[in-house]
Design a protein around this motif. Sequence first.
Motif, short mmCIF file in Angstrom:
data_model
loop_
_atom_site.label_atom_id
_atom_site.label_comp_id
_atom_site.label_asym_id
_atom_site.label_seq_id
_atom_site.Cartn_x
_atom_site.Cartn_y
_atom_site.Cartn_z
N CYS A 61 0.82 -1.16 -0.04
CA CYS A 61 -0.01 -0.05 -0.12
C CYS A 61 0.84 1.26 0.13
O CYS A 61 0.39 2.32 -0.35
N TRP A 62 2.16 1.10 0.33
CA TRP A 62 2.86 2.42 0.01
C TRP A 62 3.54 2.48 -1.04
O TRP A 62 4.23 3.64 -1.47
N ASN A 63 3.30 1.75 -2.09
CA ASN A 63 3.83 1.97 -3.49
C ASN A 63 3.64 3.19 -4.16
O ASN A 63 2.40 3.56 -4.19
N ARG A 64 4.40 4.09 -4.64
CA ARG A 64 4.07 5.22 -5.22
C ARG A 64 3.09 5.01 -6.40
O ARG A 64 2.47 5.96 -6.53
N GLY A 65 3.36 3.81 -6.92
CA GLY A 65 2.72 3.78 -8.27
C GLY A 65 1.34 2.93 -8.00
O GLY A 65 0.76 2.45 -9.13
N LEU A 66 0.84 2.95 -6.93
CA LEU A 66 -0.30 2.05 -6.30
C LEU A 66 -1.55 2.15 -7.21
O LEU A 66 -2.27 1.37 -7.61
N TRP A 67 -1.97 3.21 -7.53
CA TRP A 67 -3.12 3.69 -7.97
C TRP A 67 -2.92 3.46 -9.74
O TRP A 67 -3.98 3.84 -10.26
N SER A 68 -1.93 3.63 -10.12
CA SER A 68 -1.74 3.83 -11.56
C SER A 68 -1.00 2.51 -12.33
O SER A 68 -1.10 2.01 -13.54
N ALA A 69 -0.22 1.61 -11.36
CA ALA A 69 0.49 0.23 -11.88
C ALA A 69 -0.49 -0.68 -12.50
O ALA A 69 -0.17 -1.49 -13.19
N MET A 70 -1.68 -0.54 -11.88
CA MET A 70 -2.54 -1.84 -12.60
C MET A 70 -2.76 -1.52 -14.02
O MET A 70 -2.84 -2.47 -14.88
N ARG A 71 -3.08 -0.30 -14.51
CA ARG A 71 -3.02 0.13 -15.77
C ARG A 71 -1.68 0.21 -16.57
O ARG A 71 -1.49 -0.63 -17.66
N GLU A 72 -0.85 0.66 -15.98
CA GLU A 72 0.64 1.08 -16.80
C GLU A 72 1.37 -0.31 -16.86
O GLU A 72 1.88 -0.43 -17.65
N GLN A 73 1.19 -0.79 -15.59
CA GLN A 73 2.31 -1.99 -15.79
C GLN A 73 1.75 -3.33 -16.04
O GLN A 73 2.05 -3.90 -16.80
N LEU A 74 0.41 -3.67 -15.17
CA LEU A 74 -0.06 -4.79 -15.57
C LEU A 74 -0.61 -5.00 -16.84
O LEU A 74 -0.53 -5.87 -17.63
N VAL A 75 -1.47 -4.08 -17.11
CA VAL A 75 -2.48 -4.14 -18.44
C VAL A 75 -1.54 -3.62 -19.57
O VAL A 75 -1.45 -4.38 -20.74
N GLU A 76 -1.04 -2.37 -19.53
CA GLU A 76 -0.36 -1.98 -20.70
C GLU A 76 1.27 -2.57 -21.20
O GLU A 76 1.59 -2.50 -22.21
N ARG A 77 1.78 -3.36 -19.78
CA ARG A 77 2.75 -3.96 -20.40
C ARG A 77 2.81 -5.53 -20.28
O ARG A 77 3.28 -6.06 -21.23
N TYR A 78 2.41 -6.03 -19.31
CA TYR A 78 2.28 -7.31 -18.98
C TYR A 78 1.29 -8.17 -19.84
O TYR A 78 1.54 -9.31 -20.29
N LEU A 79 0.26 -7.72 -19.86
CA LEU A 79 -1.03 -8.40 -20.53
C LEU A 79 -0.91 -7.87 -22.16
O LEU A 79 -1.45 -8.62 -22.86
N ALA A 80 -0.22 -6.81 -22.42
CA ALA A 80 -0.26 -6.41 -23.89
C ALA A 80 0.70 -7.33 -24.70
O ALA A 80 1.85 -7.68 -24.05
N GLU A 81 0.38 -7.74 -25.75
CA GLU A 81 1.30 -8.28 -26.67
C GLU A 81 2.01 -9.74 -25.96
O GLU A 81 3.06 -10.17 -26.43
N ASN A 82 1.06 -10.37 -25.26
CA ASN A 82 1.48 -11.49 -24.70
C ASN A 82 0.29 -12.49 -24.77
O ASN A 82 -0.94 -12.14 -24.88
N SER A 83 0.35 -13.94 -24.56
CA SER A 83 -0.71 -14.87 -24.87
C SER A 83 -1.45 -14.78 -23.50
O SER A 83 -2.63 -15.09 -23.62
#
Length: 156
Positions: A61-83
């Motif tokens: 909960c202390w992570n500075r990107g807590l409110w944006s990482a779901m979109r920016e990291q999980l969806v736009e990076r990890y789930l994009a362009e992967n099976s």
Amino acid sequence: MKRHLERDLVDRRLVVNREVEIRATERSRAGQRVDIRVDAMSRSPQGQEERLSVIIEVKGCWNRGLWSAMREQLVERYLAENSCQQGLYLVGWYACAAWNETMPHPMEGAVPVERARQLLEAQAQELSQGATQVRAFVLDAAFRTEQRPAPARGRR
């Protein structure tokens, strides 16, 4: 979390891996490592086996990107362009009065755990588009201090 999943789902024909490289570094783009990837085998009604996968992004909960990482990291990076198109955004909510006072805790008192659940679940619904499915789970991991009644004061 990895050990917990392995222990609790031991008989489910799955593989749980930490820090999995889902894309190697190439000349044109950086590689990617995810916090946890779970792969399980499932049998279709027709008897065919298929692999089911989910990528789990873990945050405190202390992570500075807590409110944006779901979109920016999980969806736009990890789930994009992967099976793998299924993701879980797992947040450990440690904010409590017993937090180690030697370490600043930017979330303490700012957002109650229930409100964090509402906000992150709404964000997950918004990000679930087409084949991409995202869920959010906020784990209340706050330290609970045991409240003991004060000892009775007797006459001496």
